[in-house]
Write a protein that holds these residues in place. Structure first.
Motif, PDB file in Angstrom:
ATOM      1  N   ALA A   1      71.126  45.120  17.743  1.00  0.00           N
ATOM      2  CA  ALA A   1      71.289  43.941  18.600  1.00  0.00           C
ATOM      3  C   ALA A   1      72.753  43.539  18.701  1.00  0.00           C
ATOM      4  O   ALA A   1      73.235  43.155  19.781  1.00  0.00           O
ATOM      5  CB  ALA A   1      70.449  42.780  18.070  1.00  0.00           C
TER       6      ALA A   1
ATOM      7  N   ASP B   1      74.425  46.089  20.991  1.00  0.00           N
ATOM      8  CA  ASP B   1      74.041  45.821  22.381  1.00  0.00           C
ATOM      9  C   ASP B   1      74.797  44.612  22.924  1.00  0.00           C
ATOM     10  O   ASP B   1      75.289  44.630  24.060  1.00  0.00           O
ATOM     11  CB  ASP B   1      72.538  45.582  22.496  1.00  0.00           C
ATOM     12  CG  ASP B   1      71.705  46.831  22.246  1.00  0.00           C
ATOM     13  OD1 ASP B   1      72.263  47.953  22.296  1.00  0.00           O
ATOM     14  OD2 ASP B   1      70.490  46.682  21.997  1.00  0.00           O
ATOM     15  N   ALA B   2      74.909  43.585  22.109  1.00  0.00           N
ATOM     16  CA  ALA B   2      75.637  42.383  22.523  1.00  0.00           C
ATOM     17  C   ALA B   2      77.111  42.704  22.751  1.00  0.00           C
ATOM     18  O   ALA B   2      77.733  42.184  23.685  1.00  0.00           O
ATOM     19  CB  ALA B   2      75.490  41.289  21.466  1.00  0.00           C
TER      20      ALA B   2
ATOM     21  N   GLU C   1      77.671  44.087  26.174  1.00  0.00           N
ATOM     22  CA  GLU C   1      77.636  43.017  27.177  1.00  0.00           C
ATOM     23  C   GLU C   1      78.951  42.249  27.202  1.00  0.00           C
ATOM     24  O   GLU C   1      79.503  41.981  28.274  1.00  0.00           O
ATOM     25  CB  GLU C   1      76.488  42.050  26.880  1.00  0.00           C
ATOM     26  CG  GLU C   1      75.122  42.637  27.100  1.00  0.00           C
ATOM     27  CD  GLU C   1      74.016  41.679  26.687  1.00  0.00           C
ATOM     28  OE1 GLU C   1      74.243  40.442  26.710  1.00  0.00           O
ATOM     29  OE2 GLU C   1      72.929  42.162  26.341  1.00  0.00           O
TER      30      GLU C   1
ATOM     31  N   VAL D   1      80.457  38.073  20.084  1.00  0.00           N
ATOM     32  CA  VAL D   1      79.364  39.019  19.850  1.00  0.00           C
ATOM     33  C   VAL D   1      78.147  38.313  19.263  1.00  0.00           C
ATOM     34  O   VAL D   1      77.023  38.499  19.738  1.00  0.00           O
ATOM     35  CB  VAL D   1      79.824  40.182  18.945  1.00  0.00           C
ATOM     36  CG1 VAL D   1      78.641  41.035  18.492  1.00  0.00           C
ATOM     37  CG2 VAL D   1      80.863  41.032  19.653  1.00  0.00           C
TER      38      VAL D   1
ATOM     39  N   ALA E   1      76.452  36.169  21.853  1.00  0.00           N
ATOM     40  CA  ALA E   1      75.672  36.973  22.806  1.00  0.00           C
ATOM     41  C   ALA E   1      74.403  37.521  22.170  1.00  0.00           C
ATOM     42  O   ALA E   1      73.384  37.666  22.840  1.00  0.00           O
ATOM     43  CB  ALA E   1      76.528  38.122  23.354  1.00  0.00           C
ATOM     44  N   ALA E   2      74.459  37.826  20.883  1.00  0.00           N
ATOM     45  CA  ALA E   2      73.292  38.361  20.180  1.00  0.00           C
ATOM     46  C   ALA E   2      72.343  37.265  19.721  1.00  0.00           C
ATOM     47  O   ALA E   2      71.215  37.551  19.307  1.00  0.00           O
ATOM     48  CB  ALA E   2      73.742  39.192  18.976  1.00  0.00           C
TER      49      ALA E   2
END
Length: 182
Positions: free
Chosen positions: A11, A14-15, A18, A33, A36-37
């Motif tokens: 996660a 992935d963040a 983004e 980060v 975003a997560a």
């Protein structure tokens, strides 16, 4: 010490993609980060000792995904011009389709934490295509392979900024790669 991969680590990675898409690598802070997560800052440090190791992990994951696409495209092919063409096309198509390309291709060149990683990936891809170049008659295939990796990376960046494939650049790159050495 970082924990092994698990949903939290994934996660966070992935963040990071983004965030890198929005702000580039320079804006890739630990705070951005975890926001975003949707995680606590402490969670980040359970998985990564610092921002540098996190950015390296992001870069590695990005290039592992690209490599998987290339290897799938050339699976079972013998070295030669067709394998080279298909591998390069797979790389360029994947760069256009993959989130984070701008951050990991363009900005990683100036991110001091990633210079060793960039060099290692360039070497990896050069080693992959050197047998193709040997078949094509290039005497110093490893040196030519490094130049081709650079040329194809520049093509990927041009396509990224155009937001579309650049057939004329792809054709020129292919012509240069397959040109019979003097």
């Amino acid at each position: 010490m970082p924990r092994p991969a698990e949903p939290g680590r994934t996660a966070l990675l992935d963040a990071g993609v983004e965030v890198a898409n929005r702000t580039g690598l320079r804006g890739l802070s630990v705070n951005a980060v975890v926001a975003a997560a949707g995680m606590a800052k402490g969670t980040f440090y359970h998985h990564f000792p610092d921002r540098r190791s996190y950015v390296v992990a992001l870069h590695r994951r990005y290039h592992e995904e690209l490599a998987a696409v290339i290897f799938a495209a050339i699976d079972g092919m013998t070295p030669g011009p067709e394998r080279l063409r298909i591998g390069v096309a797979a790389y360029l198509d994947a760069c256009l389709a993959t989130r984070g390309t701008k951050a990991f291709l363009a900005q990683s060149r100036t991110e001091t934490d990633l210079l060793d990683e960039v060099h290692a990936r360039n070497q990896q891809f050069a080693q992959l295509i050197a047998p193709d170049l040997t078949i094509l008659g290039w005497v110093d295939a490893p040196a030519v392979a490094l130049l081709i990796v650079a040329m194809v990376a520049e093509t990927a960046l041009a396509e990224l900024y155009s937001e579309a494939a650049r057939p004329e650049l792809r054709a020129a790159a292919t012509a240069l790669m397959e040109r019979t050495p003097a």
